[in-house]
Scaffold this active site. Structure first.
Site, PDB file in Angstrom:
ATOM      1  N   GLY A  77       0.794  -1.220   0.000  1.00 31.63           N
ATOM      2  CA  GLY A  77       0.000   0.000   0.000  1.00 31.63           C
ATOM      3  C   GLY A  77       0.829   1.275   0.000  1.00 31.63           C
ATOM      4  N   GLY A 123       0.351  -5.719   0.815  1.00 39.70           N
ATOM      5  CA  GLY A 123      -0.700  -5.972  -0.163  1.00 39.70           C
ATOM      6  C   GLY A 123      -0.213  -6.722  -1.383  1.00 39.70           C
ATOM      7  CD  GLU A 146       1.446  -5.566   6.432  1.00 40.38           C
ATOM      8  OE1 GLU A 146       1.136  -5.625   5.238  1.00 40.38           O
ATOM      9  OE2 GLU A 146       2.009  -6.514   7.029  1.00 40.38           O
ATOM     10  CG  ASP A 154      -3.780  -5.174   5.626  1.00 43.08           C
ATOM     11  OD1 ASP A 154      -2.606  -5.480   5.342  1.00 43.08           O
ATOM     12  OD2 ASP A 154      -4.376  -4.219   5.090  1.00 43.08           O
TER      13      ASP A 154
END
Length: 388
Positions: A77, A123, A146, A154
């Site tokens: 991201g 991501g 993260e 995530d």
């Protein structure tokens, strides 16, 4: 956002962040922002969602190949957008659409081939592991870092990592440790190890198949793939000790167990792991540990819904602003000296309950498994966040 949206015809504009091509019954997607390591911006998510939906519905599309331009598949991201946008509507839209897209990639009706020749971080790792076939090379690096900067694992990665053998998932999620291509094969996160010099020939071979039959595709890739083993210094050879330490109930107990093992002969890697955890965000570590542990008993849909709540509540600073402090230290000021708050001892179970709490139904991530909506419904435009 990182790059403006552009026309979808391949090669038409140098600013295109996603290129798409149709080659018979095969479709090719290229993440095309190499200068920024193919970061996943809002524009990228929107475009990927459009073309994945379109191609799943097309009868003459049978296989989709996704790859990255330059030296990365995708570095994940766009942290600057999150830092400056906080929890504004555009940021929430990007998060919603990314998680919604991840569900559809995991459950895609056509054959997906991810060619991962370089970095696959955050991501980027999520898109990789959700694909039917994951081609890795000697240049591949996968990581989920993260937790270290105040966030959580995530975009379905807590689900994927939770199903790795032993407690390797907790180790990877809490430390952000990197896996190379051979290690991805050993853990099942990769399916085929193919030298980077053969990727051009591989892609041509796959296009020439003009088919998405998975047995045919698998056989074609095996013509190029090598049998590999992790290098002698691979962390995977320490899986029994990883299981001993990372099976503990709390982050504090994990660190205590690592400290007890630190002076044992052959455990030199433990010292680096302890230092890694101690300099990471306490809030990020505790959110991530609970999330991965919950994911073992959750369906993919339940996991994505949980991750969505976690992300929105984290961006809103419900119990901590560590995510913004982490991004400041990592990508804004780049001083690598974050000041975490609260400390580990004050990140209580009661505080964690706040970031894991459910939303009112109209604000939840809407996924089609509930049988209330069809497969490609439940888009952000129908959610409470868009309408408020």
């Amino acid at each position: 956002m990182a790059s403006p949206m552009a026309d979808s015809k391949p090669g038409s504009q140098p600013s295109q962040v996603v290129l798409d091509e149709e080659k018979g019954r095969v479709r090719v997607v290229t993440l095309n922002n190499p200068r920024k390591l193919n970061i996943i911006s809002r524009e990228v998510v929107i475009r990927l969602t459009e073309i994945y939906e379109k191609w799943e519905k097309e009868n003459d599309a049978e296989m989709i190949i996704i790859k990255g331009a330059g030296r990365a598949f995708s570095a994940g991201g766009d942290l600057r957008v999150f830092y400056y946008g906080k929890a504004d509507k555009h940021v929430i839209e990007a998060v919603y659409k990314m998680y919604w897209l991840q569900y559809h990639i995991h459950t895609y009706k056509k054959t997906l081939v991810a060619i991962v020749n370089g970095l696959a971080i955050g991501g980027g790792a999520s898109i990789t592991v959700a694909s039917t076939f994951k081609v890795v090379t000697e240049k591949t690096v996968l990581s989920a870092p993260e937790a270290g900067f105040g966030f959580h694992t995530d975009a379905s990665l807590s689900y994927i990592l939770s199903h790795l053998p032993g407690h390797l998932g907790e180790y990877l999620a809490l430390t952000g440790a990197r896996l190379d291509g051979a290690e991805m094969i050993a853990t099942g996160l990769g399916t085929h190890y193919i030298p980077s010099e053969k990727l051009e020939d591989l892609e041509k071979r796959l296009v020439d198949l003009n088919s998405g039959d998975r047995n045919i595709v698998r056989a074609a890739m095996e013509e190029f793939s090598l049998q590999v083993q992790p290098g002698e210094k691979s962390i995977l050879y320490n899986r029994s000790l990883i299981a001993k330490c990372f099976s503990k109930d709390t982050v504090e107990e994990i660190i205590e167990t690592l400290i007890a093992e630190n002076n044992m002969e052959g455990n030199e890697w433990v010292k680096d792991t302890i230092q890694n955890l101690k300099r990471s965000s306490p809030t990020g570590l505790k959110m991530t540990l609970r999330s991965v542990r919950q994911a073992r008993k959750q369906t993919l849909s339940e996991c994505l819904k949980k991750e969505f709540r976690l992300t929105i509540n984290t961006l809103r600073g419900v119990i901590s602003n560590d995510i913004y402090e982490g991004m400041r230290a990592l990508v804004i000021d780049k001083d690598n000296s974050p000041k975490w708050n609260p400390p580990l001892s004050e990140v209580t179970e009661e505080k964690l309950d706040l970031v894991f709490s459910s939303f009112e139904e109209e604000f939840e991530l809407q996924l089609p498994q509930e049988e209330k909506i069809s497969r490609w419904e439940g888009k952000f435009e129908c959610s409470g966040f868009h309408l408020e």
